[in-house]
Motif scaffolding. Sequence first.
Motif, PDB file in Angstrom:
ATOM      1  N   ILE A 140      -2.014  13.361   2.072  1.00 16.00           N
ATOM      2  CA  ILE A 140      -0.579  13.634   1.932  1.00 16.00           C
ATOM      3  C   ILE A 140      -0.027  12.930   0.696  1.00 16.00           C
ATOM      4  O   ILE A 140       1.144  13.082   0.369  1.00 16.00           O
ATOM      5  CB  ILE A 140       0.219  13.190   3.172  1.00 16.00           C
ATOM      6  N   PHE A 141      -0.876  12.175   0.001  1.00 17.26           N
ATOM      7  CA  PHE A 141      -0.405  11.344  -1.108  1.00 17.26           C
ATOM      8  C   PHE A 141      -0.640  12.010  -2.465  1.00 17.26           C
ATOM      9  O   PHE A 141      -1.631  12.702  -2.673  1.00 17.26           O
ATOM     10  CB  PHE A 141      -1.085   9.976  -1.076  1.00 17.26           C
ATOM     11  N   ARG A 142       0.296  11.780  -3.367  1.00 14.31           N
ATOM     12  CA  ARG A 142       0.192  12.255  -4.743  1.00 14.31           C
ATOM     13  C   ARG A 142      -0.255  11.098  -5.639  1.00 14.31           C
ATOM     14  O   ARG A 142       0.140   9.949  -5.416  1.00 14.31           O
ATOM     15  CB  ARG A 142       1.547  12.781  -5.229  1.00 14.31           C
TER      16      ARG A 142
ATOM     17  N   ASP B  63       0.822  -1.205   0.000  1.00 11.02           N
ATOM     18  CA  ASP B  63       0.000   0.000   0.000  1.00 11.02           C
ATOM     19  C   ASP B  63       0.859   1.259   0.000  1.00 11.02           C
ATOM     20  O   ASP B  63       0.524   2.249  -0.637  1.00 11.02           O
ATOM     21  CB  ASP B  63      -0.909   0.028   1.233  1.00 11.02           C
ATOM     22  N   GLN B  64       1.953   1.225   0.761  1.00  7.25           N
ATOM     23  CA  GLN B  64       2.738   2.427   0.986  1.00  7.25           C
ATOM     24  C   GLN B  64       3.840   2.601  -0.062  1.00  7.25           C
ATOM     25  O   GLN B  64       4.354   1.628  -0.595  1.00  7.25           O
ATOM     26  CB  GLN B  64       3.374   2.379   2.381  1.00  7.25           C
ATOM     27  N   PRO B  65       4.214   3.865  -0.343  1.00 10.90           N
ATOM     28  CA  PRO B  65       5.299   4.141  -1.295  1.00 10.90           C
ATOM     29  C   PRO B  65       6.649   3.716  -0.738  1.00 10.90           C
ATOM     30  O   PRO B  65       6.787   3.424   0.450  1.00 10.90           O
ATOM     31  CB  PRO B  65       5.212   5.653  -1.497  1.00 10.90           C
TER      32      PRO B  65
ATOM     33  N   MET C 287      -4.722   3.448   4.391  1.00  6.04           N
ATOM     34  CA  MET C 287      -3.337   3.005   4.511  1.00  6.04           C
ATOM     35  C   MET C 287      -2.439   3.804   3.568  1.00  6.04           C
ATOM     36  O   MET C 287      -1.266   4.029   3.844  1.00  6.04           O
ATOM     37  CB  MET C 287      -3.227   1.512   4.196  1.00  6.04           C
ATOM     38  N   SER C 288      -3.022   4.220   2.449  1.00 11.60           N
ATOM     39  CA  SER C 288      -2.324   5.117   1.519  1.00 11.60           C
ATOM     40  C   SER C 288      -3.390   6.029   0.912  1.00 11.60           C
ATOM     41  O   SER C 288      -4.180   6.623   1.643  1.00 11.60           O
ATOM     42  CB  SER C 288      -1.531   4.327   0.471  1.00 11.60           C
ATOM     43  N   PHE C 289      -3.431   6.133  -0.432  1.00 15.61           N
ATOM     44  CA  PHE C 289      -4.419   7.008  -1.074  1.00 15.61           C
ATOM     45  C   PHE C 289      -5.825   6.430  -0.916  1.00 15.61           C
ATOM     46  O   PHE C 289      -6.012   5.257  -0.582  1.00 15.61           O
ATOM     47  CB  PHE C 289      -4.076   7.169  -2.556  1.00 15.61           C
TER      48      PHE C 289
ATOM     49  N   PHE D 186       0.193   6.951   8.529  1.00 18.56           N
ATOM     50  CA  PHE D 186       1.318   6.539   7.698  1.00 18.56           C
ATOM     51  C   PHE D 186       2.634   7.059   8.253  1.00 18.56           C
ATOM     52  O   PHE D 186       3.674   6.406   8.141  1.00 18.56           O
ATOM     53  CB  PHE D 186       1.120   7.028   6.262  1.00 18.56           C
ATOM     54  N   LEU D 187       2.610   8.234   8.865  1.00 17.17           N
ATOM     55  CA  LEU D 187       3.841   8.883   9.293  1.00 17.17           C
ATOM     56  C   LEU D 187       4.381   8.347  10.615  1.00 17.17           C
ATOM     57  O   LEU D 187       5.578   8.474  10.883  1.00 17.17           O
ATOM     58  CB  LEU D 187       3.628  10.392   9.385  1.00 17.17           C
ATOM     59  N   PHE D 188       3.513   7.757  11.450  1.00 13.89           N
ATOM     60  CA  PHE D 188       4.051   7.271  12.724  1.00 13.89           C
ATOM     61  C   PHE D 188       3.642   5.846  13.083  1.00 13.89           C
ATOM     62  O   PHE D 188       4.148   5.295  14.056  1.00 13.89           O
ATOM     63  CB  PHE D 188       3.669   8.214  13.880  1.00 13.89           C
ATOM     64  N   SER D 189       2.756   5.237  12.285  1.00 19.71           N
ATOM     65  CA  SER D 189       2.300   3.898  12.658  1.00 19.71           C
ATOM     66  C   SER D 189       1.976   3.051  11.435  1.00 19.71           C
ATOM     67  O   SER D 189       1.032   2.268  11.442  1.00 19.71           O
ATOM     68  CB  SER D 189       1.052   4.008  13.555  1.00 19.71           C
ATOM     69  N   ALA D 190       2.770   3.196  10.377  1.00 16.19           N
ATOM     70  CA  ALA D 190       2.505   2.452   9.140  1.00 16.19           C
ATOM     71  C   ALA D 190       2.720   0.957   9.362  1.00 16.19           C
ATOM     72  O   ALA D 190       3.603   0.530  10.110  1.00 16.19           O
ATOM     73  CB  ALA D 190       3.411   2.952   8.019  1.00 16.19           C
ATOM     74  N   SER D 191       1.924   0.165   8.667  1.00 15.04           N
ATOM     75  CA  SER D 191       1.966  -1.286   8.864  1.00 15.04           C
ATOM     76  C   SER D 191       3.022  -1.975   8.031  1.00 15.04           C
ATOM     77  O   SER D 191       3.493  -3.059   8.387  1.00 15.04           O
ATOM     78  CB  SER D 191       0.590  -1.881   8.531  1.00 15.04           C
TER      79      SER D 191
END
Length: 561
Positions: free
Chosen positions: A444-446, A130-132, A423-425, A252-257
Motif C-alpha cells: 500500500i506504500f509509495r 517507520d510510518q508516514p 511496518m512500512s515499505f 498499518f491500517l488497524f494496528s500500527a505501532s
Amino acid sequence: NVKWREYEGRRSWTFQETVKKYRRKYGRHPPPGFKEWYLYARHRNVYNIDDFEQIMDDIRPFWGVEPSVIRSLAAHMWENEVDGIAGIHIRNHNVTKQNNPSWRSETMVTLIEKFVEYLPDMDIAMNRLDQPRIVVPWEDMQDLLAKEAKRRQMLPEANNEFTTAMQGFLDLDAEKDDGPKEDSGWFPAHGQQYMDIASSACPPGTRARDHEVDLVNSEALYKDRYGGLVMNFNLSTDLCTIGPEIQDKHGFLFSASSVIATKRLVPVFGECKVNVNSDILFPASMYWKHDERYEYDGSNDVDWENKTDMVMWRGVTSGGVSVPESWRRMHRQRLVLLLNSTEQEGQELRILMEQPEAKGEYENFRQFKPSRFAEEHTDVGFTEATACSPNCTSLYENVWTYKPQVNLTEQFKSKYLVDVDGMSFSGRWRAFLQSKSLGIKATIFREWHDSRLFEWRHFVPMDNRFDDIYTLLTYFIGIGKDGERLRPGEAYVARHDREAKRIALQGREWANKVLRRDDIEIYMFRLLLEYARVIDDNRDRIGYSGDGSELDKDDSSRHTV
C-alpha cells in the motif's frame, strides 16, 4: 506495454529539450542550479532526465504555503523528541549540524554530502518513524494546489541564484532559538483505524468517502474479473479505492505501532507514504546504506534455469502490533497462512484455468485445492515473532513452526520472490528487482521510484488481499498435464515459465539502469533544488531562464560516444 512505449518515446536528449519540457509541463523556469544538476545527472548516465514527476507532485502543494512558514516548520519540528522528527541543517554548502538524529538521518547526510556544494542554506525535517505522517484533507489540498497554479509565471530575466541571508532558518549559534515557531499539529494515532484519518484526504465520490460505491465497481478500476489479476498497480495501492476492503487486513491500517499524524501540510521528508499522505518522498536510507540484509549480492544468484520452481519468503511477524483478537488479519500473517499447506488442507480457491476445448482462453476455476501445490512449491514462513501483546510466546504457541533464516542471496535460488510490507515499505524490493528471480509485489506504500517501474514488464503485481496469489503461481509454474482427463475438482494450467523468465530479466535489466546508487544521488540532488526554491522568499522571481543552448556541444559529444 503501451505505457512503457510512451515512457520510452518521451525522453529528452538535450538540455534544450529538457528545459523546454520543464517549462511546458510545470509553467515556470527550472530552479537555480538546474544546469549543474543536469550535467551531474548526464555524467552519471541518467536514463530518463525527465522522470522526476514524484518530486514535482510532492513539492507542488508547498507553493500554496508562504516560504517563511515552511522554513520555520522545517527549522523547529525536531525540537519535541516524541514527535519523531530529525533535523538536518545545511549552511555555507556544508551539512553543519544534525538534531535529534537517527541512523536514517545520518545515512541521509552521507547522501547529501555528495552534492552539498551546489545547495543553498536550508533546514530539512526528516521522519524518524517507520510510518508516514501527513494527511491533508482533500478540500484543503485543492485550495493549496489552486494557489500553486495561480503563481505560475516565467519572467524573461529571472535571477538564476538562490536568495542569501534569509531569516527564519534555525539559529545554529544560539543555545536556544527563540524565533517564531509554527504549530505542526501532530496528534498520536497508534493502533487506531487509519482509514478514519485517511478518508478525509480522498476525493468525493471515491469508495473511501462514498459508501454507496460498491466493491464490484471499485475492483473494476484495477482488477480483472478473470483470476483477480491486478491490471492497474497504482490503483491497487490507492486507499481511496481499496481502503475499505483492506482496512482490517493490513497491520498499518488497524494496528500500527507508531502513527503520529497531522492534517496540516508540513515539510517532512519520508521514505514512503500511502497515496493520501503528503510527505516529501526521498530514496530510503536502506537503499543507500550498505547493509547485507537488503543489498543485492549476486554471488549465489543463479541463472533462471538453475532456480527452483518455488516461491520464497522469510520475515518476522511485523507490520503492526499482534493481539489475540486480530493477528490472523495482519498482512504478513495472512500471507504465511495462505501459503501453508497444512492450513490450506480442505480449502478451495479461485485460479485461472485454461478452457479444455479452447486453448489460450481462460476462465475462473473456483474449486482449486491449494494444499498440495503449496507443499510442493512454497517455502514461506516466519523466522521469529515480534511486536506482540501481551507477549509473542503465548500468542503464537502451537500456531506454526518457525523456519530458519535464509540470507538474501540464498533466496535468489528460488524463481519467485514475494514481497509484502512490514511496518512500512519493504527494504528488500530493490534487491529483488536486481536479482535474476521474479519479484511478485503487494504493497500500500509509495516510494520514490514508483513512476519508473511498470507492472507486468518489470515485476508482477499482487492484490493486497492476496486473493490472486495462486492464480499467479499456477499460471507461471503450471498444474496438471496437457491432454489428461480431468476429474471433478481438478484443473489444468499450462506452464508459462518463459513469460516469468522474461519479466524477471526485464526487471533486472531495468533496475540496473534506473535504481542505481547514481540514480539515488541524482534524485536527491534534484529534490533538494526544488525544495530550496519553494522555501525561497523570491521563489517567483528566481530560476534558470536561458534556452539551454550553452550545453549543445556537451550534449552533442555525449550522443556521439
